[in-house]
Design an enzyme around this catalytic site. Structure first.
Site, PDB file in Angstrom:
ATOM      1  N   TRP A 143       0.815  -1.221   0.000  1.00  0.00           N
ATOM      2  CA  TRP A 143       0.000   0.000   0.000  1.00  0.00           C
ATOM      3  C   TRP A 143       0.846   1.267   0.000  1.00  0.00           C
ATOM      4  CZ3 TRP A 143      -4.417  -1.271   4.059  1.00  0.00           C
ATOM      5  CH2 TRP A 143      -5.140  -2.384   3.590  1.00  0.00           C
ATOM      6  N   GLU A 150      11.164  -6.489  -9.842  1.00  0.00           N
ATOM      7  CA  GLU A 150      10.455  -5.262 -10.192  1.00  0.00           C
ATOM      8  C   GLU A 150      11.304  -4.423 -11.133  1.00  0.00           C
ATOM      9  OE1 GLU A 150       9.645  -3.103  -6.581  1.00  0.00           O
ATOM     10  OE2 GLU A 150      11.763  -2.862  -6.144  1.00  0.00           O
ATOM     11  N   SER A 183       3.870  -3.109 -12.121  1.00  0.00           N
ATOM     12  CA  SER A 183       2.554  -2.645 -12.568  1.00  0.00           C
ATOM     13  C   SER A 183       1.646  -3.775 -13.043  1.00  0.00           C
ATOM     14  CB  SER A 183       2.698  -1.578 -13.669  1.00  0.00           C
ATOM     15  OG  SER A 183       3.324  -0.427 -13.157  1.00  0.00           O
ATOM     16  N   GLY A 194       1.309  -2.720  -6.383  1.00  0.00           N
ATOM     17  CA  GLY A 194       1.300  -1.397  -5.792  1.00  0.00           C
ATOM     18  C   GLY A 194      -0.049  -0.733  -5.950  1.00  0.00           C
ATOM     19  N   GLY A 195      -0.189   0.116  -6.964  1.00  0.00           N
ATOM     20  CA  GLY A 195      -1.404   0.899  -7.151  1.00  0.00           C
ATOM     21  C   GLY A 195      -2.678   0.080  -7.197  1.00  0.00           C
TER      22      GLY A 195
END
Length: 251
Positions: free
Chosen positions: A10, A166, A212, A233-234
């Site tokens: 987060w 990543e 992503s 992540g997002g």
């Protein structure tokens, strides 16, 4: 066969009410799914989220930790403090820690040792910059990071480590490596683990993709033989975008 693993980072987002609400939604949405799931809220919301996920199939993770024990270390958070809140896993070596906070491989290695010695599992992040990919040194960068960050870690201790590849250029940019590009690096990293440890260790370790991943590309990425899940992540900040990824991983 390796169980898929989806972890939500987060980062520095949410307020307390939002964190608790999201955790409640995920506990409900994921309760009948079969993969491994982890969420890592900001430090200040760990206690509140811990109360929500306790007894569920959602693991509580932390985004970082200090290498030192409790003491005169203003602003730091120790492994003992994390464990006291019910944290089971800690993310170490994230590109944002390496870049924004200048964390070295030496420090990350010390943190990996401290986490495992303290009874925490580790998600170890590795990956290259866009300039490094363009220079053709992706494999060299990843091999060096794995080698240095796991220095002194035994094969038995390695069972407490997952690796998250990543590509730094694909984090928060909307860009992503193609499934084939991601698979190529994951396969290479698994080979590095085999060289450092054993074929058995390489076959057992989970290697997650952290560039992503979202509901649109997750199925294709997770279908690759060496991609064992995602560090999200997002897309982990809303139940409606995180849950579909978890569902793909459960199939």
């Amino acid at each position: 066969m390796r169980t898929k693993y989806v972890a939500g980072n987060w980062k520095m987002n949410m307020d307390k009410a939002g964190a608790v609400s999201l955790a409640k939604d995920l506990v409900e949405n994921l309760k009948n799914l079969k993969a491994k799931y982890m969420i890592a809220p900001p430090f200040v919301y760990l206690d509140a989220v811990s109360q929500v996920v306790k007894g569920s199939n959602v693991i509580l993770g932390a985004q970082n930790m200090t290498v030192t024990d409790n003491g005169a270390h203003t602003g730091a958070v120790s492994a003992a403090m994390l464990k006291d809140l019910g944290v089971q896993t800690v993310i170490l070596g994230h590109s944002e820690r390496r870049d924004e906070f200048n964390e070295s491989d030496k420090l990350i290695n010390e943190k990996v040792h401290k986490a495992i010695d303290s009874g925490l599992d580790v998600v170890l992040c590795i990956g290259e910059l866009y300039s490094q990919r363009c220079a053709g040194v992706t494999n060299q960068i990843c091999e060096n990071q794995v080698t240095e960050d796991l220095k002194g870690i035994s094969e038995e201790q390695l069972s407490h480590v997952s690796i998250a590849y990543e590509p730094v250029w694909a984090i928060g940019t909307g860009k992503t490596a193609t499934p084939a590009e991601a698979q190529e690096v994951h396969e290479f990293v698994r080979g590095v683990v085999a060289k450092l440890y054993s074929k058995k260790a390489a076959e057992e370790i989970k290697i997650l993709y952290g560039g992503s991943m979202n509901a649109k590309n997750a199925a294709d990425l997770l279908a690759q033989p060496d991609i064992d899940g995602g560090l999200i992540g997002g897309a982990s900040l809303k139940a409606e975008t995180f849950t579909p990824i978890c569902e793909f991983a459960s199939k």
